[in-house]
Design a protein around this motif. Structure first.
Motif, short mmCIF file in Angstrom:
data_model
loop_
_atom_site.label_atom_id
_atom_site.label_comp_id
_atom_site.label_asym_id
_atom_site.label_seq_id
_atom_site.Cartn_x
_atom_site.Cartn_y
_atom_site.Cartn_z
N ASN A 66 30.68 10.50 -23.91
CA ASN A 66 31.54 11.54 -23.34
C ASN A 66 33.02 11.18 -23.45
OD1 ASN A 66 29.55 13.38 -22.59
ND2 ASN A 66 29.21 12.41 -20.62
N ASN A 75 34.86 12.88 -26.16
CA ASN A 75 35.35 14.23 -25.91
C ASN A 75 36.77 14.24 -25.38
OD1 ASN A 75 32.72 14.98 -26.58
ND2 ASN A 75 32.05 14.92 -24.45
N THR A 134 39.11 13.31 -28.24
CA THR A 134 39.21 14.43 -29.18
C THR A 134 40.10 15.53 -28.63
OG1 THR A 134 36.95 13.95 -29.96
CG2 THR A 134 37.89 16.07 -30.56
N LEU A 183 36.34 17.24 -18.39
CA LEU A 183 36.67 15.97 -19.03
C LEU A 183 36.88 14.87 -17.98
CD1 LEU A 183 39.12 17.22 -21.80
CD2 LEU A 183 36.80 16.37 -22.12
N THR A 241 37.03 19.68 -30.72
CA THR A 241 36.61 19.43 -29.34
C THR A 241 35.29 20.13 -29.04
OG1 THR A 241 38.93 19.29 -28.67
CG2 THR A 241 37.31 19.57 -26.94
N SER A 294 32.41 18.26 -30.70
CA SER A 294 32.00 17.02 -30.05
C SER A 294 31.38 17.24 -28.68
CB SER A 294 33.19 16.06 -29.93
OG SER A 294 34.17 16.63 -29.10
N LEU A 295 31.69 18.39 -28.05
CA LEU A 295 31.25 18.59 -26.68
C LEU A 295 30.02 19.47 -26.52
CD1 LEU A 295 34.73 18.71 -25.10
CD2 LEU A 295 32.97 17.04 -24.68
N SER A 343 26.93 17.72 -26.20
CA SER A 343 26.54 17.16 -24.91
C SER A 343 25.22 17.75 -24.41
CB SER A 343 27.63 17.42 -23.86
OG SER A 343 28.84 16.82 -24.24
N GLY A 366 28.80 17.16 -19.13
CA GLY A 366 28.79 17.63 -20.51
C GLY A 366 28.42 19.09 -20.60
N LYS A 401 34.24 25.54 -22.37
CA LYS A 401 34.76 25.80 -23.71
C LYS A 401 34.35 27.20 -24.18
CE LYS A 401 36.69 23.89 -26.31
NZ LYS A 401 38.14 23.95 -26.59
#
Length: 224
Positions: free
Chosen positions: A22, A25, A28, A48, A172, A175-176, A179, A212, A219
């Motif tokens: 994590n 994230n 990033t 985050l 972002t 990468s997230l 999760s 996550g 997002k």
């Protein structure tokens, strides 16, 4: 990125690796702000922050804590974030300098893997892998070749899907949203490898996984 991931898994269990990832994230998100002037809303930053707290609490309560493994994993986080951000930068540059205005996923995978070969060859000789491969009995086992070939196909699939995802979203988000798959991965890692854990450590892992998921939802709302 791949090498540091392998080294970290030598010392840290799968569940803790997924939580510590994590941190990638956060790096990033900061990189996107600096490189692409992208801003995130308060819900994203809250998620985050929860990820950082979960990573710290997970390390404190980890019964199998290993400093070397954690150092490798933190290094992996920086390299993974750099990988995502660099790919995004390359894709944006390709739009400006190619006739088609784009590099398709197959071209990106071909270039990505071809350019990694010189580094791989250097590492083979630095770690004296040639003598090991000549003497190891593994090369004579059909099962070994079957598993390694399957691993290669999986690696190719990961590269292709990563390129496609980055074409469609930002670094972002890429990468997230990943999760979400950490929940079954963490549970499977604890069960399959019989990892010693405590109630506090399990709670911190669960907290990190929820962070996550919370980030992924934030997002999606931010994008909509």
């Amino acid at each position: 990125m791949l090498i540091t991931s392998m080294f970290s898994l030598r010392y840290i269990n799968v569940a803790m690796v997924t939580v510590l990832k994590n941190v990638t994230n956060v790096i990033t998100a900061l990189g996107e702000m600096y490189l692409f002037s992208k801003h995130h809303d308060s819900r994203v930053w809250a998620a985050l922050f929860l990820m950082i707290i979960s990573a710290i609490s997970g390390g404190i309560t980890d019964l199998s804590f290993h400093a070397v493994g954690y150092a490798w994993q933190i290094t992996n986080c920086f390299l993974t974030a750099s990988y995502s951000l660099t790919l995004r930068r390359v894709m944006d540059t390709a739009k400006q300098v190619t006739k088609s205005g784009n590099l398709n996923e197959f071209s990106m995978v071909l270039l990505n893997n071809t350019l990694s070969l010189p580094l791989g060859v250097i590492l083979v000789f630095v770690f004296n892998e040639v003598d090991y491969l000549v003497n190891t009995p593994l090369l004579k086992l059909p099962t070994f070749w079957l598993v390694m070939t399957f691993s290669g196909f999986l690696g190719l699939a990961i590269s292709f899907t990563s390129m496609w995802f980055l074409h469609q979203t930002g670094a972002t988000t890429y990468s997230l949203v990943g999760s979400l798959n950490k929940i079954p991965l963490s549970v499977a890692g604890i069960v399959l490898f019989k990892v010693p854990t405590s109630l506090e450590n399990s709670a911190s892992i669960f907290f990190g996984l929820l962070a996550g998921v919370f980030f992924a939802r934030a997002k999606m709302r931010e994008r909509s």
